[in-house]
Scaffold this active site. Structure first.
Site, PDB file in Angstrom:
ATOM      1  N   ILE A   1       1.231  -3.504  -2.462  1.00 50.52           N
ATOM      2  CA  ILE A   1      -0.153  -3.853  -2.777  1.00 50.52           C
ATOM      3  C   ILE A   1      -1.050  -3.357  -1.649  1.00 50.52           C
ATOM      4  CG2 ILE A   1      -1.671  -5.737  -3.512  1.00 50.52           C
ATOM      5  CD1 ILE A   1       1.079  -5.677  -5.008  1.00 50.52           C
ATOM      6  N   CYS A   2      -2.096  -2.642  -2.019  1.00 56.95           N
ATOM      7  CA  CYS A   2      -3.096  -2.149  -1.069  1.00 56.95           C
ATOM      8  C   CYS A   2      -2.395  -1.415   0.087  1.00 56.95           C
ATOM      9  CB  CYS A   2      -3.981  -3.313  -0.597  1.00 56.95           C
ATOM     10  SG  CYS A   2      -5.403  -2.765   0.352  1.00 56.95           S
ATOM     11  N   GLN A   3      -2.600  -1.845   1.332  1.00 53.56           N
ATOM     12  CA  GLN A   3      -1.949  -1.181   2.462  1.00 53.56           C
ATOM     13  C   GLN A   3      -0.426  -1.275   2.332  1.00 53.56           C
ATOM     14  OE1 GLN A   3      -2.002  -3.334   6.173  1.00 53.56           O
ATOM     15  NE2 GLN A   3      -2.522  -1.509   7.348  1.00 53.56           N
TER      16      GLN A   3
END
Lengths: 383, 391
Positions: B183-185
Site C-alpha cells: 500500500i502506497c510507499q
C-alpha cells in the site's frame, strides 16, 4: 505570554551587544547573556493548552456578543427575546454536565478560534465603508491568525506562523544594522514598508544575496583564542538565523500577495452571486463563500513553482538554523553529567552496525548448522 | 528628461493610482452595503442557536465515547515473527482450514501512518474481505521508530526485514512463493522487493503506489522536487510524525485543519457517525516517526531522481530493474488521489517485465480506496477476484 518575535528581537539585540563585547575578554558574560534567549526560543513550542483555553473563552464571548446583536435587531421585528444569560441558563438546566462539556470544548475541537475570527470579519459588513477600507488589512490579519492557530503545533508549523510578522522587523534590521554594508534601492524599501507584496518579494531576494557578500562576512568572521570554536559556533547560529529570516520574509511576502488576490476573488465571486440573485444573509452562507474561494486560492498558490521553491528554501534555512543553534546549546551542556545528542549519535551507529553484524553471523551459523546436518556425500568407491 | 518633468509624471501616476484605489473602495463599499442589507438577524440567530445545540449534543455523545469504542484492527491475529521494532502478524482464517489458500499473502503498508487502515472497523475491513475469500493473510507492522533507528535504510526495510518475513512465511506455510500486496510507499517497497527477489514472489499487488515520480501532479510531487531534505534529516535523525502530519494537512489547509471540524459539529450527536469519525481521526494522527536515512533516499532517489523508473535505483547490493518483475502484477489507483496522482502509477504495468500486468482505477481518493463504501462494494471485490485467479 511568550512572544516569539519579541524573543527573536531580543536575541538579535543581545547578539549585537555581544559583537561589541567580542573585543573584550568578557566571553563568559556573553554566553550568559545569550542563553536566557535560547531558553526562551525553546519555550515557544509549549503553549498549545493556553491557546486552546483562550480559544474557548473567546468563542463564548463572541457567541454572547452575536446573540445580543441579533437579539437587538430581532427586537424590532419579532418583539422581546430572552437575554443571553437566560438562554444559557436554560441550556445549563438541559445539560447539567455543561461544565464538563465546556472543558471538552477547550481542547477537543481545533480551529474554532478561526471560526470566531471569520465571524468578526463577517460582522464588519455591518459597516460597509470601513469594511471596504480595511478589507485587505483585516483579511491578512485573519489569514495570519489561521496560520497561527489552526495549523498543529509541529516544529515547522511554529515557525510557519512567524513569516507573517517578520517583514517589518527585517526591514528595520536592514536599516539599523546592514545599511552601512549594503545599499538597496530606497524606493524598494519604502514600497515594502507600504505593504507592497511584490516589492517585499524582491527585497527579501536581494537582501539575501547581498548579505552573503557584505554583512554576512562580518557575522561569520573567524575568532581567535581558547574559546574560538565556541564563538564561531555562536556566530554560525546567528548567520543561520539571518538567512532563515530573509527566507521567511520572502515566503511571507508570497503568501501576502496570494491573500491580496484572494480578497479580490472573494468580492468578485460575491458580485457574481448578486447578479445571479443569490444572497449571503447569514454567517454560514458567508463562511461557505469564504471557505470555497480561500481553499482554492491556497491550492493555487501552493501549486506554483514560486511558492514551492520559497517553501523549500525556508524549511531548509529553518532546519539549518535549528542545527546551528543546537550545537551552541550542546557545547554548553557538555560540562554537565548528562549524555548529549553527540554522545548518543555514536551509540546509535554502533548499535545499528552491531545489529547488522549479528544478522550476518546468524545467517552464517544457520548455514553451517544446515551443512553439518546434511548427510555427508558418499566417498567414491575404491577401484 | 528634466527633473520637473519627472516630478509631473510621478504626480500623474500617483493621482491615477489614488483614483483607482478610490474607485475600488467605492465599488467594495457598495458590494458590502448590499451584503449588510441582506443580513438576516433571525436566520443568523437560528443558525447560531442550532450550532450551539449541535455542539452540546455532540459533546454529550463524545463524553460517553471511550478509546475501546473506537478501537481499530480488531480481527483475531497473532504476532508470529519480529526483528527490531517490526513485527509480522498472522490473521486467523475466517473460512474452514481446507478452504484456506496454500499461497499466502503478505501485506506491506507504508512507513507513514499505520496499517490499521486496512482493518479500521468490521464493516469496512479490507483484511476481513481477504480472509473471507480464503486468503492466508500476513501483515507487516513496522512499529514506532525511535532515535536509535535513524540509520535504517530502504535496503534494510526491503532486503532485510521484508525478506526475513517472506522467509518466515515460506518456512511456516511450505509455500515456495508468496503473494505480495503493498500500500502506497509499502507498494514501492514491495515492487523493489519483487524486482530483487522475483523467485520468491507469486504475484504483486500495488495499491495507490507511487512508481513514476516524473509528474508534477499533486503537491507532494511538486514540493518533493524542490525540497532540500538533508537539513531536515541532519537535524532530526528520525523525523517527528507531526512534521509529516503538518505536510499532509497543508495540502488542503482549510479542509483538513478547520472545515472538517466545522462540518463535524452538526453530526456529532449521532453516535455511529462519531465512532466512525473518531476512528479515522485517531488513525490520521497515529503516525510513527520517520527513519531519516530511509526518508532521505526516498526523497532524493525517487521524488527527485525518479531512479526506480530509470533503472538507476541502488538498494544495498541490488540495482533495481523493474523488468525483473515477471510475475502477475496489479496496480490499482484512485482517480481523486491527492497524495499519489494517477500519473505516478498508471504506467507501472508498462515498466515491468510481466506478461500479466493489470491496471485498475476507481472513482475514489487515497484513503477512500480502503474505507469508503465503494471500497467494500467495488474495489476490494475486484482486487480479491484478481488475486484468487492467480494465487
Amino acid at each position: 505570554m511568550f512572544d516569539p518575535i519579541k524573543e527573536q528581537q531580543k536575541l538579535m539585540e543581545t547578539w549585537t551587544e555581544n559583537m561589541k563585547k567580542m573585543a573584550t575578554p568578557d566571553f563568559e558574560e556573553m554566553q550568559k547573556a545569550m542563553f536566557p534567549n535560547m531558553d526562551a526560543m525553546k519555550a515557544m513550542y509549549g503553549d498549545a493548552q493556553e491557546n486552546a483555553k483562550k480559544m474557548y473563552e473567546e468563542m463564548q464571548a463572541k457567541v454572547k456578543e452575536m446573540y445580543e446583536e441579533a437579539q437587538a435587531k430581532a427586537k424590532e421585528m419579532y418583539g422581546e427575546m430572552p437575554s443571553y444569560e437566560e438562554y444559557m441558563k436554560k441550556f445549563t438546566e438541559m445539560f447539567p454536565m455543561m461544565d464538563d462539556y465546556a472543558k471538552l470544548f477547550e481542547v477537543k475541537v481545533p480551529g474554532l478560534e478561526m471560526y470566531n475570527q471569520l465571524f468578526d470579519f463577517y460582522k464588519g459588513v455591518m459597516n460597509p465603508e470601513d469594511f471596504a477600507k480595511n478589507l485587505q488589512e483585516n483579511y491578512n490579519k485573519m489569514m495570519t491568525s489561521f496560520i497561527q492557530n489552526a495549523i498543529p503545533n509541529a516544529d515547522v508549523a511554529e515557525l510557519f506562523k512567524q513569516p507573517q510578522e517578520l517583514t517589518e522587523m527585517c526591514v528595520k534590521f536592514y536599516q539599523n544594522m546592514m545599511r552601512p554594508w549594503m545599499q538597496l534601492d530606497e524606493e524598494l524599501v519604502k514600497n515594502v514598508l507600504n505593504g507592497d507584496a511584490d516589492a517585499a518579494i524582491k527585497f527579501f531576494s536581494e537582501i539575501g544575496d547581498r548579505y552573503e557578500a557584505t554583512f554576512g562576512k562580518v557575522v561569520k568572521m573567524m575568532n581567535l583564542g581558547i574559546n574560538m570554536e565556541a564563538a564561531n559556533e555562536q556566530q554560525a547560529a546567528m548567520d543561520a538565523y539571518y538567512k532563515m529570516m530573509f527566507s521567511a520574509g520572502k515566503l511571507s511576502a508570497i503568501m501576502t500577495k496570494s491573500n491580496n488576490a484572494n480578497v479580490q476573488t472573494l468580492t468578485e465571486t460575491y458580485k457574481n452571486m448578486m447578479k445571479e440573485g443569490q444572497k449571503v444573509s447569514t454567517f454560514r452562507e458567508f463562511y461557505d463563500l469564504w471557505y470555497n474561494t480561500s481553499e482554492k486560492a491556497m491550492e493555487d498558490l501552493f501549486a506554483t513553482a514560486e511558492f514551492s521553491k520559497a517553501f523549500a528554501d525556508f524549511t531548509d534555512k529553518y532546519f539549518l538554523y535549528l542545527t546551528a543553534s543546537n550545537k551552541v546549546v550542546e557545547r554548553n551542556l557538555s560540562s554537565l553529567p548528562i549524555p548529549t545528542n553527540k554522545d548518543m549519535e555514536g551509540l546509535y551507529k554502533t548499535v545499528y552496525d552491531l545489529r547488522k553484524a549479528v544478522r550476518d553471523l546468524q545467517k552464517e551459523v544457520a548455514a553451517l548448522v544446515a551443512a553439518k546436518a546434511a548427510p555427508a556425500p558418499k566417498a567414491p568407491k575404491a577401484e | 528628461m528634466k527633473n520637473e518633468d519627472i516630478i509631473v509624471k510621478m504626480q500623474e501616476q500617483i493621482n491615477k493610482g489614488l483614483e483607482e484605489v478610490a474607485a475600488a473602495q467605492k465599488e467594495a463599499t457598495e458590494i458590502f452595503a448590499n451584503m449588510a442589507e441582506q443580513f438576516s438577524p433571525q436566520k443568523n440567530l437560528e443558525e447560531m442557536i442550532q450550532f450551539q445545540e449541535d455542539a452540546f449534543a455532540g459533546f454529550q455523545t463524545l463524553i460517553d465515547l471511550t478509546a475501546e469504542d473506537v478501537a481499530t484492527d480488531q480481527l483475531e491475529k497473532e504476532v508470529v515473527f519480529g526483528i527490531g521494532k517490526m513485527t509480522l502478524v498472522h490473521y486467523k482464517p475466517l473460512v474452514e482450514a481446507s478452504k484456506v489458500s496454500k499461497s499466502p499473502l503478505m501485506i506491506t503498508y507504508a512507513l507513514i501512518n499505520r496499517q490499521t487502515m486496512l482493518n479500521l472497523q468490521d464493516d469496512r475491513s479490507v483484511i476481513k474481505s481477504l480472509l473471507e475469500a480464503g486468503n492466508d493473510v500476513y501483515m507487516i507492522d513496522w512499529g514506532y521508530p525511535t532515535a536509535e533507528d535513524k540509520y535504517m535504510t530502504i535496503d534494510d526495510h526491503v532486503n532485510w526485514y521484508m525478506d526475513e518475513c517472506v522467509e518466515y512465511i515460506r518456512k511456516a506455510t511450505g509455500a515456495k512463493k508468496v503473494n505480495l500486496m503493498g500500500i502506497c510507499q509499502g507498494g514501492t517497497f514491495s515492487t523493489i522487493y519483487t524486482a530483487c527477489h522475483q523467485e520468491k514472489v507469486n504475484s504483486l499487488i500495488t495499491l495507490v503506489t507511487p512508481i513514476d515520480f516524473e509528474t508534477n501532479d499533486g503537491l507532494l510531487f511538486r514540493w518533493g522536487k524542490d525540497l532540500k531534505i538533508d537539513s531536515m534529516i541532519d537535524h532530526y535523525g528520525v523525523v517527528p510524525a507531526d512534521v509529516m502530519n503538518f505536510s499532509y494537512l497543508i495540502l488542503k489547509p482549510l479542509t483538513l485543519s478547520f472545515d472538517k471540524y466545522v462540518k463535524m459539529v452538526p453530526k456529532m450527536h449521532d453516535r455511529k457517525f462519531l465512532e466512525n469519525y473518531m476512528r479515522m481521526e485517531r488513525w490520521t494522527f497515529d503516525s510513527p516517526d520517520q527513519e531519516g536515512e530511509t526518508l532521505r533516499q526516498f526523497v532524493k532517489d525517487l521524488y527527485q531522481g525518479n531512479k526506480l523508473v530509470k533503472g538507476e535505483l541502488v538498494v544495498g547490493d541490488y540495482t533495481v530493474n523493474l523488468k525483473n518483475i515477471t510475475c502477475p502484477v496489479l496496480m490499482a489507483c484512485g482517480d481523486a488521489d491527492h497524495l499519489v496522482p494517477l500519473a505516478a502509477s498508471e504506467k507501472f504495468v508498462e515498466y515491468v517485465g510481466s506478461d500479466d500486468a493489470t491496471y485498475m482505477h476507481f472513482k475514489t481518493g487515497h484513503i477512500g480506496m480502503f474505507t469508503s463504501s465503494k471500497s467494500q462494494k467495488e474495489i476490494v471485490p475486484n482486487i480479491v477476484e484478481w488475486l484468487t485467479k492467480r494465487r
